[in-house]
Design a protein around this motif. Structure first.
Motif, PDB file in Angstrom:
ATOM      1  N   LEU A  22       2.486 -14.908 -12.194  1.00  0.00           N
ATOM      2  CA  LEU A  22       2.268 -15.437 -10.848  1.00  0.00           C
ATOM      3  C   LEU A  22       1.629 -14.392  -9.933  1.00  0.00           C
ATOM      4  N   ALA A  23       1.894 -13.119 -10.246  1.00  0.00           N
ATOM      5  CA  ALA A  23       1.517 -12.045  -9.314  1.00  0.00           C
ATOM      6  C   ALA A  23       0.154 -11.418  -9.596  1.00  0.00           C
ATOM      7  N   PHE A  24      -0.282 -11.417 -10.856  1.00  0.00           N
ATOM      8  CA  PHE A  24      -1.466 -10.634 -11.219  1.00  0.00           C
ATOM      9  C   PHE A  24      -2.514 -11.450 -11.970  1.00  0.00           C
ATOM     10  N   ALA A  94       5.931  -5.875  -8.414  1.00  0.00           N
ATOM     11  CA  ALA A  94       5.685  -7.242  -7.936  1.00  0.00           C
ATOM     12  C   ALA A  94       7.003  -7.884  -7.513  1.00  0.00           C
ATOM     13  N   VAL A  95       6.882  -8.783  -6.554  1.00  0.00           N
ATOM     14  CA  VAL A  95       7.997  -9.609  -6.106  1.00  0.00           C
ATOM     15  C   VAL A  95       7.584 -11.062  -6.327  1.00  0.00           C
ATOM     16  N   HIS A  96       8.513 -11.901  -6.763  1.00  0.00           N
ATOM     17  CA  HIS A  96       8.210 -13.328  -6.929  1.00  0.00           C
ATOM     18  C   HIS A  96       7.615 -13.860  -5.623  1.00  0.00           C
ATOM     19  N   ARG A 100       8.726 -12.942  -1.132  1.00  0.00           N
ATOM     20  CA  ARG A 100       8.041 -11.813  -0.506  1.00  0.00           C
ATOM     21  C   ARG A 100       8.340 -11.787   0.995  1.00  0.00           C
ATOM     22  N   GLY A 101       8.051 -10.656   1.608  1.00  0.00           N
ATOM     23  CA  GLY A 101       8.219 -10.536   3.056  1.00  0.00           C
ATOM     24  C   GLY A 101       9.655 -10.354   3.506  1.00  0.00           C
ATOM     25  N   ARG A 102      10.546 -10.019   2.574  1.00  0.00           N
ATOM     26  CA  ARG A 102      11.966  -9.799   2.918  1.00  0.00           C
ATOM     27  C   ARG A 102      12.358  -8.333   2.795  1.00  0.00           C
ATOM     28  N   GLY A 103      11.393  -7.483   2.483  1.00  0.00           N
ATOM     29  CA  GLY A 103      11.717  -6.076   2.299  1.00  0.00           C
ATOM     30  C   GLY A 103      12.064  -5.720   0.868  1.00  0.00           C
ATOM     31  N   TRP A 104      11.929  -6.671  -0.055  1.00  0.00           N
ATOM     32  CA  TRP A 104      12.354  -6.411  -1.437  1.00  0.00           C
ATOM     33  C   TRP A 104      11.314  -5.581  -2.202  1.00  0.00           C
ATOM     34  N   GLY A 105      10.027  -5.771  -1.874  1.00  0.00           N
ATOM     35  CA  GLY A 105       9.010  -4.909  -2.477  1.00  0.00           C
ATOM     36  C   GLY A 105       9.216  -3.463  -2.037  1.00  0.00           C
ATOM     37  N   GLU A 106       9.609  -3.315  -0.781  1.00  0.00           N
ATOM     38  CA  GLU A 106       9.874  -1.970  -0.264  1.00  0.00           C
ATOM     39  C   GLU A 106      11.054  -1.332  -0.989  1.00  0.00           C
ATOM     40  N   ILE A 107      12.071  -2.118  -1.257  1.00  0.00           N
ATOM     41  CA  ILE A 107      13.219  -1.573  -2.012  1.00  0.00           C
ATOM     42  C   ILE A 107      12.739  -1.055  -3.374  1.00  0.00           C
ATOM     43  N   LEU A 126      -0.509   6.124  -8.180  1.00  0.00           N
ATOM     44  CA  LEU A 126      -0.689   4.710  -8.546  1.00  0.00           C
ATOM     45  C   LEU A 126      -2.133   4.306  -8.286  1.00  0.00           C
ATOM     46  N   GLU A 127      -2.535   3.187  -8.894  1.00  0.00           N
ATOM     47  CA  GLU A 127      -3.825   2.585  -8.584  1.00  0.00           C
ATOM     48  C   GLU A 127      -3.587   1.235  -7.915  1.00  0.00           C
ATOM     49  N   VAL A 128      -4.475   0.892  -7.003  1.00  0.00           N
ATOM     50  CA  VAL A 128      -4.361  -0.403  -6.321  1.00  0.00           C
ATOM     51  C   VAL A 128      -5.769  -0.937  -6.074  1.00  0.00           C
ATOM     52  N   SER A 131      -9.135  -4.498  -2.684  1.00  0.00           N
ATOM     53  CA  SER A 131      -8.926  -5.709  -1.878  1.00  0.00           C
ATOM     54  C   SER A 131      -7.450  -5.980  -1.570  1.00  0.00           C
ATOM     55  N   ASN A 132      -6.548  -5.252  -2.200  1.00  0.00           N
ATOM     56  CA  ASN A 132      -5.115  -5.552  -2.072  1.00  0.00           C
ATOM     57  C   ASN A 132      -4.518  -4.805  -0.870  1.00  0.00           C
ATOM     58  N   THR A 133      -4.843  -5.310   0.305  1.00  0.00           N
ATOM     59  CA  THR A 133      -4.428  -4.604   1.520  1.00  0.00           C
ATOM     60  C   THR A 133      -2.919  -4.700   1.762  1.00  0.00           C
ATOM     61  N   ASN A 137      -0.783  -1.454   2.416  1.00  0.00           N
ATOM     62  CA  ASN A 137       0.062  -1.247   3.606  1.00  0.00           C
ATOM     63  C   ASN A 137       1.423  -0.702   3.206  1.00  0.00           C
ATOM     64  N   LEU A 138       1.976  -1.284   2.146  1.00  0.00           N
ATOM     65  CA  LEU A 138       3.285  -0.823   1.667  1.00  0.00           C
ATOM     66  C   LEU A 138       3.216   0.657   1.267  1.00  0.00           C
ATOM     67  N   TYR A 139       2.178   1.016   0.536  1.00  0.00           N
ATOM     68  CA  TYR A 139       2.067   2.414   0.080  1.00  0.00           C
ATOM     69  C   TYR A 139       1.835   3.365   1.251  1.00  0.00           C
ATOM     70  N   HIS A 140       1.013   2.928   2.217  1.00  0.00           N
ATOM     71  CA  HIS A 140       0.796   3.776   3.400  1.00  0.00           C
ATOM     72  C   HIS A 140       2.098   3.963   4.170  1.00  0.00           C
TER      73      HIS A 140
HETATM   74  C1  COA Z   1       2.938  -5.925  -2.764  1.00  0.00           C
HETATM   75  C2  COA Z   1       4.280  -6.666  -2.879  1.00  0.00           C
HETATM   76  C3  COA Z   1       5.093  -6.061  -4.021  1.00  0.00           C
HETATM   77  C4  COA Z   1       5.068  -6.471  -1.551  1.00  0.00           C
HETATM   78  O1  COA Z   1       6.337  -7.080  -1.725  1.00  0.00           O
HETATM   79  P1  COA Z   1       7.104  -7.742  -0.488  1.00  0.00           P
HETATM   80  O2  COA Z   1       8.513  -7.929  -0.885  1.00  0.00           O
HETATM   81  O3  COA Z   1       6.372  -8.940   0.001  1.00  0.00           O
HETATM   82  O4  COA Z   1       6.954  -6.603   0.620  1.00  0.00           O
HETATM   83  P2  COA Z   1       8.008  -6.212   1.753  1.00  0.00           P
HETATM   84  O5  COA Z   1       8.538  -7.438   2.413  1.00  0.00           O
HETATM   85  O6  COA Z   1       8.993  -5.261   1.203  1.00  0.00           O
HETATM   86  O7  COA Z   1       7.054  -5.470   2.796  1.00  0.00           O
HETATM   87  C5  COA Z   1       6.929  -4.045   2.767  1.00  0.00           C
HETATM   88  C6  COA Z   1       5.613  -3.654   3.413  1.00  0.00           C
HETATM   89  O8  COA Z   1       4.506  -4.153   2.660  1.00  0.00           O
HETATM   90  C7  COA Z   1       3.429  -4.502   3.533  1.00  0.00           C
HETATM   91  N1  COA Z   1       3.237  -5.939   3.494  1.00  0.00           N
HETATM   92  C8  COA Z   1       4.015  -6.830   2.831  1.00  0.00           C
HETATM   93  N2  COA Z   1       3.537  -8.084   3.007  1.00  0.00           N
HETATM   94  C9  COA Z   1       2.443  -7.970   3.789  1.00  0.00           C
HETATM   95  C10 COA Z   1       1.510  -8.915   4.329  1.00  0.00           C
HETATM   96  N3  COA Z   1       1.638 -10.230   4.091  1.00  0.00           N
HETATM   97  N4  COA Z   1       0.493  -8.458   5.079  1.00  0.00           N
HETATM   98  C11 COA Z   1       0.342  -7.152   5.311  1.00  0.00           C
HETATM   99  N5  COA Z   1       1.201  -6.183   4.834  1.00  0.00           N
HETATM  100  C12 COA Z   1       2.238  -6.608   4.091  1.00  0.00           C
HETATM  101  C13 COA Z   1       3.899  -4.068   4.923  1.00  0.00           C
HETATM  102  O9  COA Z   1       3.542  -2.718   5.119  1.00  0.00           O
HETATM  103  C14 COA Z   1       5.403  -4.205   4.793  1.00  0.00           C
HETATM  104  O10 COA Z   1       6.119  -3.412   5.732  1.00  0.00           O
HETATM  105  P3  COA Z   1       6.535  -4.070   7.171  1.00  0.00           P
HETATM  106  O11 COA Z   1       7.379  -5.250   6.851  1.00  0.00           O
HETATM  107  O12 COA Z   1       7.287  -2.981   7.854  1.00  0.00           O
HETATM  108  O13 COA Z   1       5.250  -4.462   7.829  1.00  0.00           O
HETATM  109  C15 COA Z   1       4.073  -8.190  -3.078  1.00  0.00           C
HETATM  110  O14 COA Z   1       3.170  -8.654  -2.095  1.00  0.00           O
HETATM  111  C16 COA Z   1       3.547  -8.569  -4.450  1.00  0.00           C
HETATM  112  O15 COA Z   1       4.299  -8.770  -5.394  1.00  0.00           O
HETATM  113  N6  COA Z   1       2.207  -8.705  -4.585  1.00  0.00           N
HETATM  114  C17 COA Z   1       1.590  -9.109  -5.858  1.00  0.00           C
HETATM  115  C18 COA Z   1       1.604  -7.982  -6.854  1.00  0.00           C
HETATM  116  C19 COA Z   1       0.855  -6.768  -6.315  1.00  0.00           C
HETATM  117  O16 COA Z   1      -0.198  -6.880  -5.679  1.00  0.00           O
HETATM  118  N7  COA Z   1       1.406  -5.583  -6.611  1.00  0.00           N
HETATM  119  C20 COA Z   1       0.801  -4.320  -6.222  1.00  0.00           C
HETATM  120  C21 COA Z   1      -0.085  -3.856  -7.332  1.00  0.00           C
HETATM  121  S1  COA Z   1      -0.838  -2.282  -6.945  1.00  0.00           S
END
Ligand code: COA
Length: 207
Positions: A22-24, A94-96, A100-107, A126-128, A131-133, A137-140
């Motif tokens: 679902l994610a990639f 990746a998060v399902h 997403r948007g609950r802070g779980w990717g950050e965890i 890591l590589e990203v 286009s995967n802004t 954002n999370l990494y920054h």
């Molecule tokens: C990247 C990913 C893991 C983030 O997981 P998530 O649980 O949605 O992220 P979080 O809720 O923990 O958010 C953490 C930070 O990520 C960034 N972020 C998350 N969702 C975002 C969005 N929709 N728009 C912009 N920035 C976003 C923000 O910096 C956010 O911090 P903030 O809430 O203080 O603004 C998730 O979007 C994902 O699974 N994506 C598909 C797989 C992928 O692209 N993996 C990375 C490969 S390099």
């Protein structure tokens, strides 16, 4: 929300592969995950597991395969960390999509960085996709910096990758630890990952 951060096991692989697809655009195979979990000696794969009635009520059929389990306990995200020499490399995260948007990717990211600190790595890389802004954002947010670009890195569309790194200086180690503890206080999750050895190192516990 009852959350647990723990090592990925072989039994988790079908759920992880399901989320991966679902994610990639270029998901890993089931075999690749099985190798990472059971054979690789430098791999530290993590899952975030949630137990909530809401998960079960919101359509358990999407959480395939269930492997005969009837509880609402499900993997909601995962990550991969390789530790080779001084480098800790985040291979995947990746998060399902529904969670997403609950802070779980950050965890998951903070946990892998914290694991790298415990492993005494010198830096996290890591590589990203360029286009995967969202991911960038999370990494920054965790002070990763772009140190280069890898041309045509992704074979499905020849997209470039940013090479991002976080040096684990004493200051960054301290900051990472503080952030991880703050996340744990906010989300209240069990941590069976950052200070623990993977199951492969403990004969008899592997699936
Ligand atoms: C990247 C990913 C893991 C983030 O997981 P998530 O649980 O949605 O992220 P979080 O809720 O923990 O958010 C953490 C930070 O990520 C960034 N972020 C998350 N969702 C975002 C969005 N929709 N728009 C912009 N920035 C976003 C923000 O910096 C956010 O911090 P903030 O809430 O203080 O603004 C998730 O979007 C994902 O699974 N994506 C598909 C797989 C992928 O692209 N993996 C990375 C490969 S390099």
């Amino acid at each position: 929300m009852n959350l647990t951060l723990r090592y990925m096991t072989l039994q988790d692989v079908p759920q992880v592969v399901y989320i991966d697809r679902l994610a990639f655009d270029l998901p890993w195979s089931e075999h690749s995950y099985a190798y990472e979990v059971s054979e690789s000696t430098y791999s530290y794969m993590v899952v975030l597991e949630a137990e909530t009635p809401a998960l079960a009520a919101r359509g358990w059929r999407r959480w395939l395969p269930l492997n005969g389990r009837s509880t609402g306990r499900r993997i909601v995200g995962y990550g991969g960390l390789w530790h080779i020499m001084s480098e800790a490399h985040i291979s995947t995260i990746a998060v399902h999509p529904d969670y997403r948007g609950r802070g779980w990717g950050e965890i998951l990211l903070a946990a892998m960085v914290q694991r790298a600190v415990v492993l005494a790595a010198g830096f996290v890389a890591l590589e990203v996709r360029v286009s995967n802004t969202k991911a960038q954002n999370l990494y920054h947010k965790y002070d990763f910096e772009t140190v280069g670009t890898k041309s045509h890195y992704y074979r499905n569309n020849n997209e470039d990758a940013y090479d991002m790194r976080l040096p684990l200086t004493a200051a960054n180690q301290q900051r990472t630890g503080e952030r991880f503890r703050a996340l744990q206080a906010r989300h209240i999750f069990a941590d069976l990952y950052t200070a623990h050895e993977p199951p492969r190192a403990q004969p008899g516990r592997m699936a």
